[in-house]
Design a protein around this motif. Structure first.
Motif, short mmCIF file in Angstrom:
data_model
loop_
_atom_site.label_atom_id
_atom_site.label_comp_id
_atom_site.label_asym_id
_atom_site.label_seq_id
_atom_site.Cartn_x
_atom_site.Cartn_y
_atom_site.Cartn_z
N GLY A 124 0.80 -1.24 0.00
CA GLY A 124 0.00 0.00 0.00
C GLY A 124 0.82 1.27 0.00
O GLY A 124 0.26 2.37 0.10
N LYS A 125 2.14 1.15 -0.09
CA LYS A 125 2.98 2.37 -0.16
C LYS A 125 2.81 3.00 -1.53
O LYS A 125 2.97 2.34 -2.56
CB LYS A 125 4.45 2.02 0.09
N LEU A 126 2.47 4.30 -1.53
CA LEU A 126 2.22 4.98 -2.79
C LEU A 126 3.49 5.15 -3.60
O LEU A 126 4.59 5.27 -3.04
CB LEU A 126 1.60 6.36 -2.52
N HIS A 127 3.32 5.19 -4.91
CA HIS A 127 4.43 5.54 -5.82
C HIS A 127 4.85 6.97 -5.50
O HIS A 127 4.02 7.80 -5.08
CB HIS A 127 3.90 5.45 -7.25
N SER A 128 6.11 7.29 -5.70
CA SER A 128 6.61 8.63 -5.34
C SER A 128 5.84 9.74 -6.07
O SER A 128 5.64 10.83 -5.52
CB SER A 128 8.11 8.74 -5.63
N VAL A 129 5.39 9.48 -7.29
CA VAL A 129 4.62 10.51 -8.01
C VAL A 129 3.23 10.67 -7.37
O VAL A 129 2.74 11.80 -7.23
CB VAL A 129 4.51 10.17 -9.51
N GLN A 130 2.62 9.58 -6.98
CA GLN A 130 1.32 9.69 -6.28
C GLN A 130 1.48 10.52 -5.00
O GLN A 130 0.69 11.41 -4.69
CB GLN A 130 0.78 8.30 -5.91
N GLN A 131 2.55 10.21 -4.25
CA GLN A 131 2.79 10.93 -2.99
C GLN A 131 3.05 12.41 -3.25
O GLN A 131 2.55 13.28 -2.51
CB GLN A 131 3.99 10.29 -2.26
N ALA A 132 3.80 12.69 -4.32
CA ALA A 132 4.10 14.10 -4.64
C ALA A 132 2.82 14.86 -5.00
O ALA A 132 2.66 16.04 -4.65
CB ALA A 132 5.10 14.17 -5.79
N ILE A 134 -0.09 14.32 -3.76
CA ILE A 134 -0.76 14.61 -2.48
C ILE A 134 -0.03 15.74 -1.77
O ILE A 134 -0.66 16.70 -1.30
CB ILE A 134 -0.80 13.33 -1.61
N ASP A 135 1.29 15.65 -1.72
CA ASP A 135 2.08 16.66 -1.00
C ASP A 135 1.83 18.07 -1.55
O ASP A 135 1.85 19.04 -0.79
CB ASP A 135 3.58 16.34 -1.09
N HIS A 136 1.62 18.15 -2.86
CA HIS A 136 1.46 19.48 -3.49
C HIS A 136 0.00 19.82 -3.79
O HIS A 136 -0.26 20.83 -4.44
CB HIS A 136 2.31 19.56 -4.76
N ASP A 137 -0.92 18.97 -3.30
CA ASP A 137 -2.34 19.26 -3.51
C ASP A 137 -2.60 19.47 -5.01
O ASP A 137 -3.27 20.44 -5.41
CB ASP A 137 -2.70 20.54 -2.74
N ALA A 138 -2.09 18.54 -5.82
CA ALA A 138 -2.07 18.75 -7.27
C ALA A 138 -3.34 18.26 -7.97
O ALA A 138 -3.28 17.75 -9.09
CB ALA A 138 -0.84 18.07 -7.86
N PHE A 139 -4.46 18.39 -7.31
CA PHE A 139 -5.73 18.03 -7.93
C PHE A 139 -6.87 18.70 -7.17
O PHE A 139 -6.72 19.08 -6.00
CB PHE A 139 -5.96 16.51 -7.92
N GLN A 140 -7.98 18.85 -7.88
CA GLN A 140 -9.19 19.33 -7.21
C GLN A 140 -10.27 18.27 -7.36
O GLN A 140 -10.51 17.49 -6.46
CB GLN A 140 -9.61 20.68 -7.79
N CYS A 141 -10.90 18.17 -8.55
CA CYS A 141 -11.92 17.12 -8.72
C CYS A 141 -11.28 15.74 -8.85
O CYS A 141 -11.90 14.73 -8.54
CB CYS A 141 -12.81 17.41 -9.92
N GLY A 142 -10.05 15.69 -9.34
CA GLY A 142 -9.32 14.42 -9.44
C GLY A 142 -9.57 13.63 -10.72
O GLY A 142 -8.96 12.58 -10.91
N GLN A 183 0.48 23.32 -9.35
CA GLN A 183 0.71 22.26 -8.35
C GLN A 183 1.19 20.96 -9.03
O GLN A 183 2.01 20.22 -8.48
CB GLN A 183 -0.58 21.99 -7.56
N ILE A 184 0.65 20.69 -10.21
CA ILE A 184 1.07 19.49 -10.94
C ILE A 184 2.56 19.60 -11.30
O ILE A 184 3.34 18.66 -11.10
CB ILE A 184 0.21 19.28 -12.21
N VAL A 185 2.95 20.75 -11.79
CA VAL A 185 4.37 20.96 -12.14
C VAL A 185 5.24 20.80 -10.89
O VAL A 185 6.30 20.14 -10.92
CB VAL A 185 4.59 22.35 -12.78
N ARG A 189 8.16 18.07 -10.33
CA ARG A 189 9.52 18.53 -9.97
C ARG A 189 10.02 17.77 -8.74
O ARG A 189 11.15 17.27 -8.71
CB ARG A 189 9.49 20.03 -9.70
N GLN A 190 9.16 17.66 -7.73
CA GLN A 190 9.56 16.96 -6.49
C GLN A 190 9.87 15.49 -6.77
O GLN A 190 10.90 14.96 -6.36
CB GLN A 190 8.43 17.03 -5.45
N ALA A 191 8.96 14.83 -7.51
CA ALA A 191 9.15 13.39 -7.77
C ALA A 191 10.42 13.16 -8.60
O ALA A 191 11.14 12.17 -8.39
CB ALA A 191 7.93 12.82 -8.48
N ALA A 192 10.69 14.07 -9.53
CA ALA A 192 11.90 13.93 -10.36
C ALA A 192 13.15 14.05 -9.50
O ALA A 192 14.13 13.30 -9.68
CB ALA A 192 11.90 15.00 -11.45
#
Ligand code: FES
Ligand code: FES
Length: 195
Positions: A124-132, A134-142, A183-185, A189-192
Motif C-alpha cells: 500500500g505504499k504509494l508511488h513517489s509521483v502519487q505521494q508528490a 498529495i504533498d502538493h495538492d495537485a488536484f481538485q476534482c481528481g 501544483q502538478i508541475v 519537480r519533487q518526484a523527479a
C-alpha cells in the motif's frame, strides 16, 4: 451496446448505398461489406496488466481504454474526450505513455500495461509521483489525476524535467479542467528530484 452496433451497421449500409448511387455501385457495396465484416470480427489478445496476465476474445474494434474499464473493471483510467485530446486515459504500454482511447486493444497483444491501480506497492505504499501529487495538492476534482500521474512517471523517465517550463511542455497533453497546473508541475519537480 447492441443498438449502437446496429446503428453503425445501418450507417455503413447507407454509406454503401450512397456510394453505389454514383458510377461505382460494385466498389461501394464492396467497401461497405468489408467494413461490416471487420466490425463483426473477433480477436484473441493476451496482455499483462499491472503484473497480472489476461486473455480475451474480443471485438476487433474495442479500445484499450474500454477494455480496461468495461472488461477488467479498472476504472481508475478515465474517459474524457475519447478522441486523443485530453490525456485522461493515459496508461503505460511497455513503459511508454499512450492514450488508451486511441489504442486498439488488439494492438497490445503480448505487451505490458500499467494503470494507476498498479502503482502502489502490495503493502500500500504509494508511488513517489502519487505521494508528490498529495504533498502538493495537485488536484481538485481528481478526474484528470490518474492520467496526469501516469504521464508524469513517463515524463520523469524520459528526462523532460530540466525546468518548470520543460515539465509544463511535456505534460501539456494532459488537460486539467480545474487548472491545477502549478501544483502538478511542482509535484513532478519533487518526484523527479527524489528519483
Ligand atoms: Fe483519451 Fe481524452 S479520453 S485523450
Ligand atoms: Fe479536476 Fe484536473 S483536478 S480536471
Amino acid at each position: 451496446m447492441v443498438s449502437l452496433e446496429l446503428s453503425r451497421r445501418a450507417v455503413l449500409r447507407g454509406t454503401g448505398a450512397f456510394l453505389g448511387a454514383g458510377s461505382s455501385l460494385t466498389s461501394g457495396e464492396g467497401r461497405a461489406a468489408s467494413t461490416e465484416k471487420w466490425l463483426d470480427s473477433y480477436m484473441d489478445t493476451r496482455v499483462t496488466v499491472n503484473g497480472e496476465e489476461y486473455r480475451f476474445r474480443h471485438e476487433a474494434r474495442i479500445t484499450l481504454l474500454d477494455l480496461l474499464r468495461e472488461e477488467i473493471g479498472l476504472t481508475g483510467t478515465k474517459k474524457g474526450c475519447n478522441e486523443g485530446a485530453c490525456g485522461a486515459c493515459t496508461v503505460l504500454l511497455d513503459g511508454q505513455r499512450i492514450n488508451g482511447c486511441l489504442t486498439l486493444f488488439a494492438s497490445c497483444n503480448g505487451r505490458s500495461i500499467t494503470t494507476v491501480e498498479g502503482l502502489a506497492s502490495p503493502e500500500g505504499k504509494l508511488h513517489s509521483v502519487q505521494q508528490a501529487f498529495i504533498d502538493h495538492d495537485a488536484f481538485q476534482c481528481g478526474y484528470c489525476t490518474p492520467g496526469q500521474i501516469l504521464s508524469a512517471i513517463a515524463c520523469i523517465k524520459e528526462g523532460h524535467t530540466g525546468s518548470d517550463v520543460e515539465i509544463a511542455e511535456w505534460m501539456s497533453g494532459n488537460i486539467c479542467r480545474c487548472a491545477a497546473y502549478p501544483q502538478i508541475v511542482a509535484a513532478v519537480r519533487q518526484a523527479a528530484k527524489e528519483g
